[in-house]
Enzyme design. Structure first.
Site, PDB file in Angstrom:
ATOM      1  N   TYR A 180       0.847  -1.189   0.000  1.00  0.00           N
ATOM      2  CA  TYR A 180       0.000   0.000   0.000  1.00  0.00           C
ATOM      3  C   TYR A 180       0.882   1.238   0.000  1.00  0.00           C
ATOM      4  CZ  TYR A 180      -3.473   3.442   1.426  1.00  0.00           C
ATOM      5  OH  TYR A 180      -4.284   4.549   1.480  1.00  0.00           O
ATOM      6  N   ASP A 225      -0.848   3.199 -20.272  1.00  0.00           N
ATOM      7  CA  ASP A 225      -2.180   3.668 -19.860  1.00  0.00           C
ATOM      8  C   ASP A 225      -1.994   4.823 -18.881  1.00  0.00           C
ATOM      9  OD1 ASP A 225      -4.893   3.912 -19.431  1.00  0.00           O
ATOM     10  OD2 ASP A 225      -5.150   1.972 -18.455  1.00  0.00           O
TER      11      ASP A 225
END
Length: 286
Positions: free
Chosen positions: A92, A194
């Site tokens: 995270y 992307d």
């Protein structure tokens, strides 16, 4: 959720009895996603049914970026399958305030990434753009790759869905015949694939962190064009990139050509709202 106990056992070799708390977070429009804590560390996890190939491609993309880029990429903790679902687990990354000249640093680091090259355009495995399959079958020629691996598959999909009229298909064919005179040659560059505002964040130390890649070796103008698609990045980003790895003359006029690919992808994913921009772009070059 009980499946997290299976995940923790698979990833860390730890058997636990109690359920682990999971906080739901936005994971895009494809997968479920959340954050959990184990042994005082936080992890991001996304999961879905029948998603092993998507998660494997994402894992491989993040791994390659971490090996070749100075840009920060979330560390891959593991990919696997429980009795219920497939999952991908990452470290995270905490968000933080941008450090001074964030955009300058971002532009310079992306320029470094794009200087990683290959003998061909493409990749040695296929992956995904959003939830759509993306063919990376290698080609030595960018125009061939751009037409046959990028534009044509999306164009055919849009035709099959009834989203594009025959007249527009004819305009694409006219454009295809002009691409060699419109697009200058470049050596293959490693692309995130992307890169827009939804696929990076400002990390805890104020540096750019990139994720959700659709990597391949391509023409670097395709990447820079993509960053301009939804409002664009700060002007300092483009200035720094061009200062580190100068773009060829006329690149700003070619943005629309390269963005035909992500526009077709969005047409196939989300519907006809993107058709007007596709039609407008074709009108400029046909």
């Amino acid at each position: 959720m009980n499946f997290l106990r299976e995940v923790v056992q698979q990833l860390f070799g730890s058997s636990i009895v109690a359920d682990i708390d999971l906080t739901a977070v936005g994971g895009g429009c494809i997968h479920s996603a959340g954050v959990f804590q184990f042994e005082n560390k936080k992890y991001f996890i996304k999961w879905n049914e029948n998603a092993s190939s998507m998660f494997e491609a994402e894992k491989n993309g993040l791994t390659l970026l971490s090996e070749t880029s100075s840009l920060i990429v979330p560390k891959v903790m593991g990919r696997g399958t429980t009795e219920r679902v497939d999952y991908l687990c990452l470290e995270y990354v905490e968000s933080g305030p941008a450090e001074a000249h964030f955009w300058k640093i971002f532009g310079e680091l992306l320029a470094q990434l794009h200087q990683h090259t290959s003998a061909y355009f493409g990749l040695d495995y296929d992956n995904y753009i959003g939830r759509l399959a993306q063919s990376n079958e290698p080609a030595e020629d960018w125009i061939e790759f751009f037409i046959n691996r990028r534009l044509m598959p999306q164009l055919k999909m849009a035709q099959d869905k009834g989203l594009i009229r025959k007249e527009l298909v004819s305009d694409f064919e006219i454009l295809f015949n002009k691409l060699r005179e419109l697009i200058p040659e470049e050596k293959p560059a490693l692309l995130h694939g992307d890169l827009w505002s939804g696929n990076f964040l400002i990390g805890e130390i104020g540096r750019p962190v990139i994720f959700d890649p659709a990597i391949y070796y391509g023409h670097r103008e395709a990447e820079i064009a993509f960053t301009r698609l939804f409002g664009g990045f700060d002007s300092e980003f483009y200035h720094a990139y061009n200062g580190s790895y100068p773009m060829q003359p006329g690149h700003e006029e070619r943005v629309g050509i390269f963005n035909l690919y992500p526009l077709l992808v969005h047409l196939n994913l989300f519907g006809s709202a993107y058709l007007q921009e596709i039609t407008r772009t074709l009108g400029r070059f046909t």
